[in-house]
Motif scaffolding. Sequence first.
Motif, PDB file in Angstrom:
ATOM      1  N   ALA A  49       1.056  -1.097   0.170  1.00  0.00           N
ATOM      2  CA  ALA A  49      -0.052   0.334  -0.668  1.00  0.00           C
ATOM      3  C   ALA A  49       0.673   1.634   0.071  1.00  0.00           C
ATOM      4  O   ALA A  49       1.960   1.131   0.365  1.00  0.00           O
ATOM      5  N   SER A  57      -4.871  10.380  -1.780  1.00  0.00           N
ATOM      6  CA  SER A  57      -4.760   9.591  -2.558  1.00  0.00           C
ATOM      7  C   SER A  57      -4.214   8.070  -1.948  1.00  0.00           C
ATOM      8  O   SER A  57      -2.873   8.327  -0.533  1.00  0.00           O
ATOM      9  N   THR A  58      -4.722   6.532  -2.061  1.00  0.00           N
ATOM     10  CA  THR A  58      -4.019   6.032  -1.234  1.00  0.00           C
ATOM     11  C   THR A  58      -4.022   4.766  -3.014  1.00  0.00           C
ATOM     12  O   THR A  58      -4.778   4.813  -3.036  1.00  0.00           O
ATOM     13  N   TYR A  59      -2.826   3.612  -2.576  1.00  0.00           N
ATOM     14  CA  TYR A  59      -3.226   2.815  -3.910  1.00  0.00           C
ATOM     15  C   TYR A  59      -2.938   0.902  -2.539  1.00  0.00           C
ATOM     16  O   TYR A  59      -1.897   1.335  -2.394  1.00  0.00           O
ATOM     17  N   TYR A  60      -3.760   0.543  -3.025  1.00  0.00           N
ATOM     18  CA  TYR A  60      -3.360  -0.968  -2.701  1.00  0.00           C
ATOM     19  C   TYR A  60      -2.942  -2.065  -3.545  1.00  0.00           C
ATOM     20  O   TYR A  60      -3.357  -2.045  -4.692  1.00  0.00           O
ATOM     21  N   ASP A  62      -3.394  -5.724  -4.680  1.00  0.00           N
ATOM     22  CA  ASP A  62      -4.673  -6.724  -5.335  1.00  0.00           C
ATOM     23  C   ASP A  62      -4.987  -7.488  -3.690  1.00  0.00           C
ATOM     24  O   ASP A  62      -6.003  -7.777  -3.347  1.00  0.00           O
ATOM     25  N   LYS A  65      -5.993  -5.548  -0.946  1.00  0.00           N
ATOM     26  CA  LYS A  65      -7.037  -4.353  -0.980  1.00  0.00           C
ATOM     27  C   LYS A  65      -8.488  -5.217   0.034  1.00  0.00           C
ATOM     28  O   LYS A  65      -8.590  -6.100  -0.385  1.00  0.00           O
ATOM     29  N   VAL A 106       0.312   8.507  -6.525  1.00  0.00           N
ATOM     30  CA  VAL A 106       1.049   7.987  -5.715  1.00  0.00           C
ATOM     31  C   VAL A 106       2.193   6.613  -5.776  1.00  0.00           C
ATOM     32  O   VAL A 106       1.806   5.884  -7.039  1.00  0.00           O
ATOM     33  N   ARG A 108       4.446   3.092  -6.594  1.00  0.00           N
ATOM     34  CA  ARG A 108       4.088   1.701  -5.471  1.00  0.00           C
ATOM     35  C   ARG A 108       4.999   1.365  -6.028  1.00  0.00           C
ATOM     36  O   ARG A 108       4.891   0.022  -6.320  1.00  0.00           O
TER      37      ARG A 108
END
Length: 126
Positions: A49, A57-60, A62, A65, A106, A108
């Motif tokens: 994450a 803003s966030t991102y995970y 798979d 999630k 974001v 990653r």
Amino acid sequence: QVQLVESGGGLVQAGGSLRLSCAASGRTFGNYAVGWFRQAPGKEREFVAAISWSGHSTYYGDSVKGRFTISRDNAENTVYLQMTSLKPEDTAVYYCAGARTLTQVVPRRVADFSSWGQGTRVAVSS
């Protein structure tokens, strides 16, 4: 650069929860996006994450999630990773990492991050 220290790892049963913390030193922490990665024995480091410098803003990944939540408190220079519904396959060493950026994009990828902590171990028993 900021220095990062993770804490909060431990042993937990499947279905349980843990909250990891990433404490940063340095006055420019607010200029950094922060990510969490993990690495299990014999495997490559995996993105978990990330959160932008503002927290907007966030991102995970798979695999986490809907179970993990990343957040930050810039006043406390800390980023958190709340982990719920843990599975044995979540077992790994978890690292936080910082990427200096003032955009809302974001990062990653491992290569996007320049500062890394030493890691905290999470073990999930079945």
